[in-house]
Scaffold this motif. Sequence first.
Motif, PDB file in Angstrom:
ATOM      1  N   PRO A  80      45.364  22.813  35.806  1.00  0.00           N
ATOM      2  CA  PRO A  80      45.593  23.420  37.111  1.00  0.00           C
ATOM      3  C   PRO A  80      44.369  24.179  37.571  1.00  0.00           C
ATOM      4  O   PRO A  80      43.656  24.778  36.771  1.00  0.00           O
ATOM      5  N   ALA A  81      44.102  24.153  38.876  1.00  0.00           N
ATOM      6  CA  ALA A  81      42.905  24.780  39.415  1.00  0.00           C
ATOM      7  C   ALA A  81      42.874  26.262  39.124  1.00  0.00           C
ATOM      8  O   ALA A  81      41.848  26.834  38.850  1.00  0.00           O
ATOM      9  N   SER A  82      44.002  26.914  39.168  1.00  0.00           N
ATOM     10  CA  SER A  82      44.046  28.337  38.890  1.00  0.00           C
ATOM     11  C   SER A  82      45.357  28.653  38.201  1.00  0.00           C
ATOM     12  O   SER A  82      46.403  28.234  38.647  1.00  0.00           O
ATOM     13  N   ALA A  83      45.259  29.378  37.087  1.00  0.00           N
ATOM     14  CA  ALA A  83      46.473  29.671  36.334  1.00  0.00           C
ATOM     15  C   ALA A  83      46.438  31.089  35.816  1.00  0.00           C
ATOM     16  O   ALA A  83      46.129  31.329  34.663  1.00  0.00           O
ATOM     17  N   PRO A  84      46.726  32.072  36.669  1.00  0.00           N
ATOM     18  CA  PRO A  84      46.747  33.444  36.182  1.00  0.00           C
ATOM     19  C   PRO A  84      47.858  33.648  35.172  1.00  0.00           C
ATOM     20  O   PRO A  84      48.897  33.011  35.241  1.00  0.00           O
ATOM     21  N   ALA A  85      47.601  34.536  34.247  1.00  0.00           N
ATOM     22  CA  ALA A  85      48.604  34.786  33.210  1.00  0.00           C
ATOM     23  C   ALA A  85      49.812  35.484  33.812  1.00  0.00           C
ATOM     24  O   ALA A  85      49.697  36.252  34.758  1.00  0.00           O
ATOM     25  N   PRO A  86      51.021  35.229  33.290  1.00  0.00           N
ATOM     26  CA  PRO A  86      52.208  35.923  33.783  1.00  0.00           C
ATOM     27  C   PRO A  86      52.140  37.410  33.488  1.00  0.00           C
ATOM     28  O   PRO A  86      51.475  37.833  32.555  1.00  0.00           O
ATOM     29  N   ALA A  87      52.844  38.198  34.285  1.00  0.00           N
ATOM     30  CA  ALA A  87      52.833  39.642  34.091  1.00  0.00           C
ATOM     31  C   ALA A  87      53.472  39.987  32.755  1.00  0.00           C
ATOM     32  O   ALA A  87      54.534  39.487  32.410  1.00  0.00           O
ATOM     33  N   PRO A  88      52.801  40.829  31.947  1.00  0.00           N
ATOM     34  CA  PRO A  88      53.361  41.185  30.650  1.00  0.00           C
ATOM     35  C   PRO A  88      54.584  42.071  30.805  1.00  0.00           C
ATOM     36  O   PRO A  88      54.751  42.777  31.789  1.00  0.00           O
ATOM     37  N   VAL A  89      55.445  42.035  29.814  1.00  0.00           N
ATOM     38  CA  VAL A  89      56.675  42.817  29.836  1.00  0.00           C
ATOM     39  C   VAL A  89      56.643  43.806  28.690  1.00  0.00           C
ATOM     40  O   VAL A  89      56.292  43.464  27.562  1.00  0.00           O
ATOM     41  N   GLY A  90      57.006  45.063  28.977  1.00  0.00           N
ATOM     42  CA  GLY A  90      57.007  46.096  27.955  1.00  0.00           C
ATOM     43  C   GLY A  90      58.182  45.946  27.017  1.00  0.00           C
ATOM     44  O   GLY A  90      59.085  45.139  27.221  1.00  0.00           O
ATOM     45  N   ARG A  91      58.187  46.777  25.970  1.00  0.00           N
ATOM     46  CA  ARG A  91      59.229  46.674  24.949  1.00  0.00           C
ATOM     47  C   ARG A  91      60.612  46.983  25.516  1.00  0.00           C
ATOM     48  O   ARG A  91      61.613  46.488  25.042  1.00  0.00           O
ATOM     49  N   ALA A 145      42.568  41.710  32.835  1.00  0.00           N
ATOM     50  CA  ALA A 145      43.097  41.638  34.193  1.00  0.00           C
ATOM     51  C   ALA A 145      41.975  41.916  35.183  1.00  0.00           C
ATOM     52  O   ALA A 145      41.244  42.889  35.052  1.00  0.00           O
ATOM     53  N   GLY A 146      41.843  41.071  36.187  1.00  0.00           N
ATOM     54  CA  GLY A 146      40.772  41.212  37.163  1.00  0.00           C
ATOM     55  C   GLY A 146      39.558  40.366  36.863  1.00  0.00           C
ATOM     56  O   GLY A 146      38.623  40.307  37.666  1.00  0.00           O
ATOM     57  N   LEU A 147      39.543  39.702  35.694  1.00  0.00           N
ATOM     58  CA  LEU A 147      38.437  38.806  35.342  1.00  0.00           C
ATOM     59  C   LEU A 147      38.813  37.374  35.703  1.00  0.00           C
ATOM     60  O   LEU A 147      39.869  36.885  35.305  1.00  0.00           O
ATOM     61  N   THR A 148      37.956  36.709  36.448  1.00  0.00           N
ATOM     62  CA  THR A 148      38.136  35.297  36.760  1.00  0.00           C
ATOM     63  C   THR A 148      37.074  34.494  36.028  1.00  0.00           C
ATOM     64  O   THR A 148      35.879  34.759  36.165  1.00  0.00           O
ATOM     65  N   VAL A 149      37.521  33.524  35.247  1.00  0.00           N
ATOM     66  CA  VAL A 149      36.617  32.651  34.500  1.00  0.00           C
ATOM     67  C   VAL A 149      36.612  31.291  35.168  1.00  0.00           C
ATOM     68  O   VAL A 149      37.658  30.650  35.297  1.00  0.00           O
ATOM     69  N   VAL A 150      35.443  30.857  35.602  1.00  0.00           N
ATOM     70  CA  VAL A 150      35.277  29.532  36.191  1.00  0.00           C
ATOM     71  C   VAL A 150      34.686  28.611  35.129  1.00  0.00           C
ATOM     72  O   VAL A 150      33.572  28.850  34.645  1.00  0.00           O
ATOM     73  N   VAL A 151      35.445  27.590  34.756  1.00  0.00           N
ATOM     74  CA  VAL A 151      34.976  26.613  33.775  1.00  0.00           C
ATOM     75  C   VAL A 151      34.318  25.470  34.524  1.00  0.00           C
ATOM     76  O   VAL A 151      34.983  24.693  35.220  1.00  0.00           O
ATOM     77  N   LEU A 152      32.994  25.374  34.413  1.00  0.00           N
ATOM     78  CA  LEU A 152      32.253  24.250  34.981  1.00  0.00           C
ATOM     79  C   LEU A 152      32.299  23.139  33.942  1.00  0.00           C
ATOM     80  O   LEU A 152      31.422  23.023  33.086  1.00  0.00           O
ATOM     81  N   SER A 153      33.329  22.329  34.019  1.00  0.00           N
ATOM     82  CA  SER A 153      33.666  21.428  32.918  1.00  0.00           C
ATOM     83  C   SER A 153      32.581  20.402  32.632  1.00  0.00           C
ATOM     84  O   SER A 153      32.093  19.729  33.540  1.00  0.00           O
ATOM     85  N   ALA A 159      43.254  36.881  31.714  1.00  0.00           N
ATOM     86  CA  ALA A 159      42.245  36.420  32.657  1.00  0.00           C
ATOM     87  C   ALA A 159      42.809  35.309  33.542  1.00  0.00           C
ATOM     88  O   ALA A 159      43.745  34.595  33.167  1.00  0.00           O
ATOM     89  N   THR A 160      42.226  35.158  34.714  1.00  0.00           N
ATOM     90  CA  THR A 160      42.498  34.014  35.571  1.00  0.00           C
ATOM     91  C   THR A 160      41.440  32.949  35.279  1.00  0.00           C
ATOM     92  O   THR A 160      40.246  33.252  35.258  1.00  0.00           O
ATOM     93  N   VAL A 161      41.878  31.738  35.025  1.00  0.00           N
ATOM     94  CA  VAL A 161      40.957  30.654  34.688  1.00  0.00           C
ATOM     95  C   VAL A 161      41.016  29.589  35.771  1.00  0.00           C
ATOM     96  O   VAL A 161      42.103  29.093  36.103  1.00  0.00           O
ATOM     97  N   LYS A 162      39.866  29.252  36.314  1.00  0.00           N
ATOM     98  CA  LYS A 162      39.759  28.177  37.301  1.00  0.00           C
ATOM     99  C   LYS A 162      38.957  27.036  36.680  1.00  0.00           C
ATOM    100  O   LYS A 162      37.817  27.219  36.283  1.00  0.00           O
ATOM    101  N   TRP A 163      39.589  25.895  36.607  1.00  0.00           N
ATOM    102  CA  TRP A 163      38.942  24.712  36.011  1.00  0.00           C
ATOM    103  C   TRP A 163      38.285  23.904  37.126  1.00  0.00           C
ATOM    104  O   TRP A 163      38.947  23.434  38.042  1.00  0.00           O
TER     105      TRP A 163
END
Length: 399
Positions: free
Chosen positions: A64-75, A86-94, A116-120
């Motif tokens: 997927p072009a962009s797949a941010p991680a789901p919001a974490p849930v506390g105990r 959080a707030g870091l976007t990683v662009v993978v130049l494949s 992190a948010t990853v954009k492939w």
Amino acid sequence: MTGQLAFVESPVQLLNVLEWAHAKALQDPPRLQAIPPQPNRRAPAPASASAPASASAPASAPAPASAPAPAPVGREGGPAAPHPLAGLTVVVLSPTDPMSRGQLRRMAQLARDEGATVKWQDARQGRGALPRTLRELAGPLRAAERVIIGDPFSRYVQLLLTLFGPRRVTVVDDGTATMEFAAQLARGERLVRWHRRGSRGPRELVLAPVTWLARRKLAPGPRRTVEIFTSLPVEPPPGTTVLANDFAWTRSAFGPPRLTRGADLVGTSLVETGVVDPDEYLRAVQVLARTHGATRYFAHRRESAEKLHRIAVETGLEVVRPDLPLELIARRGPIGRTVVSFPSTVVHTLPLALAGTGVKVAVCEIAPEWLRENASPRAQGFLAGVAGTATLTERLEFG
């Protein structure tokens, strides 16, 4: 960690972006609350840690072009503390080779797990891939507060840097190339990989203005800070800062490994890059395996299938193609009590990743007679420097 944009083209670059982000989180605890580490909680599943060379390559279907991680849930069911990334976007130049793409997909999932948010970006697929990628990334690049770069020698990254000069630049390790980058930046030289012969052919002449402009935008100045995040011994170029990478995230997330009785060998792509003669390389592997009682050969992701087949048949070693960077594979285990490598990044990184485990890392230097006739004149000196500066490894005498 807002406005952080990372460009990576290899699994190791992405690993080092993760290490950098966690190192920064530790420096700034009020804003970035790290989640307490749990043993092996980030170990990817259900695939195995490694696969034989004969196994099929990892699938390379687009992610997927962009797949941010789901919001974490506390105990207690409420919101958890924010992820360090959080707030870091990683662009993978494949890249195009299947092994690199497979490892990158696994690393991308680890990055998503960390928040992190990853954009492939299939940046090399088809004739229109380059202009499409440049168009799609121009906006995020201009808006980024900091740009993290895995490979300053990459033509793709250099083209991206011509669009906008970031105010804050971080260069993370892309293997031993970081040592050459720091040296060339300090000397004011154009950026050229150490194993290239410095050809000034038509392609190099066309790209020369891009390389020149990229070098300017990778250099510190009145409006730009430059940081190098590395596990390698580098002399900081004037105006830059160096942050040490001790693989703290890797050690907290994986292992400690189970140790085997024998030794493991680590392969390199020196044959594929035209530096070492293939027959001399095979002979060296045979001698090392026999001398140290090695049973496995961990292949570099760029090693050719033909060469690996020869190694398996003529040495009897089990050839393993890891599905993650070797630092993670070794930390997860099992791994030999002795790991033998030729001069490469792992002679610097593995002792850090395996600190406290009892594993001994040894380096076998490249003999001058192993080099090809057309190898770069800088090859012997550079490789000797890689081995000689690895202070946490044992030096081997080849015989």
